[in-house]
Design a protein around this motif. Structure first.
Motif, PDB file in Angstrom:
ATOM      1  N   LEU A 147       7.267   6.225  12.799  1.00  0.00           N
ATOM      2  CA  LEU A 147       5.841   6.213  13.102  1.00  0.00           C
ATOM      3  C   LEU A 147       5.366   7.558  13.615  1.00  0.00           C
ATOM      4  N   TRP A 148       6.184   8.215  14.445  1.00  0.00           N
ATOM      5  CA  TRP A 148       5.754   9.497  15.006  1.00  0.00           C
ATOM      6  C   TRP A 148       5.514  10.527  13.920  1.00  0.00           C
ATOM      7  N   LEU A 149       6.318  10.493  12.845  1.00  0.00           N
ATOM      8  CA  LEU A 149       6.151  11.446  11.759  1.00  0.00           C
ATOM      9  C   LEU A 149       4.864  11.162  10.988  1.00  0.00           C
ATOM     10  N   MET A 150       4.555   9.883  10.790  1.00  0.00           N
ATOM     11  CA  MET A 150       3.321   9.532  10.104  1.00  0.00           C
ATOM     12  C   MET A 150       2.098   9.961  10.912  1.00  0.00           C
ATOM     13  N   ILE A 151       2.148   9.719  12.236  1.00  0.00           N
ATOM     14  CA  ILE A 151       1.031  10.128  13.092  1.00  0.00           C
ATOM     15  C   ILE A 151       0.874  11.642  13.070  1.00  0.00           C
ATOM     16  N   LEU A 152       1.992  12.371  13.149  1.00  0.00           N
ATOM     17  CA  LEU A 152       1.939  13.838  13.141  1.00  0.00           C
ATOM     18  C   LEU A 152       1.374  14.353  11.826  1.00  0.00           C
ATOM     19  N   ALA A 153       1.828  13.810  10.707  1.00  0.00           N
ATOM     20  CA  ALA A 153       1.337  14.264   9.404  1.00  0.00           C
ATOM     21  C   ALA A 153      -0.157  13.980   9.256  1.00  0.00           C
ATOM     22  N   ALA A 154      -0.578  12.770   9.642  1.00  0.00           N
ATOM     23  CA  ALA A 154      -2.002  12.422   9.554  1.00  0.00           C
ATOM     24  C   ALA A 154      -2.837  13.326  10.443  1.00  0.00           C
ATOM     25  N   ALA A 155      -2.353  13.611  11.657  1.00  0.00           N
ATOM     26  CA  ALA A 155      -3.096  14.469  12.577  1.00  0.00           C
ATOM     27  C   ALA A 155      -3.209  15.892  12.037  1.00  0.00           C
ATOM     28  N   LEU A 156      -2.156  16.398  11.407  1.00  0.00           N
ATOM     29  CA  LEU A 156      -2.198  17.756  10.851  1.00  0.00           C
ATOM     30  C   LEU A 156      -3.136  17.837   9.645  1.00  0.00           C
ATOM     31  N   ILE A 157      -3.167  16.781   8.844  1.00  0.00           N
ATOM     32  CA  ILE A 157      -4.113  16.758   7.719  1.00  0.00           C
ATOM     33  C   ILE A 157      -5.548  16.804   8.244  1.00  0.00           C
ATOM     34  N   LEU A 203     -11.449  12.058  -0.121  1.00  0.00           N
ATOM     35  CA  LEU A 203     -10.084  11.678  -0.487  1.00  0.00           C
ATOM     36  C   LEU A 203      -9.076  12.028   0.606  1.00  0.00           C
ATOM     37  N   ALA A 204      -9.230  13.213   1.197  1.00  0.00           N
ATOM     38  CA  ALA A 204      -8.311  13.648   2.267  1.00  0.00           C
ATOM     39  C   ALA A 204      -8.986  13.421   3.613  1.00  0.00           C
ATOM     40  N   SER A 205      -9.331  12.175   3.898  1.00  0.00           N
ATOM     41  CA  SER A 205     -10.210  11.898   5.024  1.00  0.00           C
ATOM     42  C   SER A 205      -9.460  11.389   6.243  1.00  0.00           C
TER      43      SER A 205
END
Length: 401
Positions: free
Chosen positions: A9-19, A116-118
């Motif tokens: 989960l931490w990786l998903m949150i980090l990736a989403a936050a960086l996007i 799309l990248a929202s």
């Protein structure tokens, strides 16, 4: 497990936050291009204001469909396509020499990319994998990426524009935004199966939300959020320059908004997991009206601008995890991306109004005063609109049986 569920989960949150950091951070600088592009092209502010307005409305129109695709097929491919279109849009915007080309590139193409990248897709993806009692906080961390991007990128943009010109700056922004494509990988894969209660079809979810008064009140309230954010984000730097302050003050003001919104967004997420989201939203909109009133009534000095930026920064994107969280709380996570996307479309209609009316009324009157007072009135209205929302989860017949 397969797909996105196999990733921590931490990786998903980090990736989403960086996007969100890249997408929203770059978007926060568009107000800094208003004056140099308008001056170099000999355009009125209405033209670039219309470009930004088109960008917002296209973003909003794209969002429900992008959210629906992500709900059904996963977020990775949708976000990657958005990153690619963002790069192309910025590169073509740098070469736009007519109002039509500026509207098509900076408006339509970048609007599609942002849809799309929202942020909404990133939040919905993270929400599906987060325990309910921590869901709003997790979404606020993703939202915080936008504030961090604004803090980091807004002060750099005027330096690049002043030293190298706006064309080179847009090219550099395109290179940075390309990182969205690999960052989408941790969010790839089909969403997990929905098991909390009876499953719905796409049409059933739309009909259920359409018959819920609270959903329409959320849609109306988020319109005001879009109006505020687009008008202030696009026109505040020009307002500061018109008042006789140095151009750097506008960049620092936007960075201050981003800095204070980091704490504001995290606080909203933490409070939203413990207290009523609708009452928190009412407070945020009333507080926005007070902050804007402060700016209107006080003399425009560096100190006043920065104090206003700090005040509005605490309230800037704090509405987003609370609004999206209410959608998930009332209707569940199965179609959260799509339903939140419809609410977000209203946000972007408001953004169209804030961006375009700011430029149009300035060209007509030579002042932003009318739009500032409109913003105060809308803030009060939004505070009232959220108060009667029924926050309870909907009870479906199959679940009741």
């Amino acid at each position: 497990m397969t797909g996105a569920t196999a990733r921590p989960l931490w990786l998903m949150i980090l990736a989403a936050a960086l996007i969100v950091f890249l997408g929203m951070g770059m978007r926060s600088t568009f107000g800094l291009f208003l004056e140099p592009i308008s001056s170099q092209m000999d355009w009125g502010r209405e033209i670039f204001g219309l470009t930004f307005a088109i960008q917002n409305i296209v973003w909003g129109m794209t969002q429900p469909f992008a959210g629906g695709l992500a709900d059904r097929y996963g977020s990775g491919r949708v976000l990657s396509l958005g990153g690619l279109l963002y790069v192309v849009g910025l590169l073509l915007m740098a070469e736009a020499t007519t109002p039509l080309l500026m509207h098509l590139t900076g408006g339509v193409l970048i609007g599609l990319a942002q849809g799309l990248a929202s942020m909404s897709i990133g939040m919905a993806t993270v929400a599906r994998h987060t325990p309910v009692h921590r869901r709003t906080l997790a979404m606020s961390i993703v939202t915080m990426g936008g504030s961090a991007g604004q803090l980091a990128i807004s002060p750099l943009a005027p330096l690049f524009i002043g030293s190298y010109g706006y064309v080179f700056t847009l090219v550099m922004m395109a290179a940075a935004v390309a990182l969205i494509i690999p960052l989408a990988l941790p969010l790839a894969g089909r969403p997990p199966a929905y098991t909390a209660g009876p499953s719905q079809s796409f049409g059933e979810a739309i009909r259920e939300a359409g018959g819920h008064r609270g959903y329409w009140l959320l849609i109306g309230g988020f319109f005001v959020c879009g109006f505020h954010v687009a008008f202030i984000g696009l026109h505040l730097p020009a307002y500061v320059a018109d008042s006789g302050l140095e151009p750097w003050v506008g960049g620092v003001a936007l960075a201050t908004v981003g800095a204070f919104n980091i704490g504001g967004t995290l606080a909203a997420g933490a409070l939203g997991d413990r207290y009523s989201k609708k009452y928190l939203l009412s407070f945020l909109y009333f507080a926005r009206a007070v902050a804007i009133l402060f700016l209107v009534l006080m003399p425009t000095t560096v100190e006043v601008v920065l104090v206003f930026s700090a005040m509005i920064g605490v309230l800037w994107l704090s509405t987003v995890p609370l609004t999206t969280g209410l959608v998930g709380q009332i209707f569940g996570p199965q179609y959260m991306g799509m339903l939140a996307g419809v609410v977000f479309f209203s946000h972007q209609i408001g953004s169209f109004g804030g961006a375009y009316l700011g430029g149009m009324l300035f060209d007509a009157t030579g002042s932003y005063d009318i739009v500032w007072w409109m913003s105060i009135a809308l803030g009060i209205l939004a505070g009232l609109v959220h108060w009667p929302i029924d926050e309870r989860p909907v009870v479906r017949p199959a679940a009741a049986a």
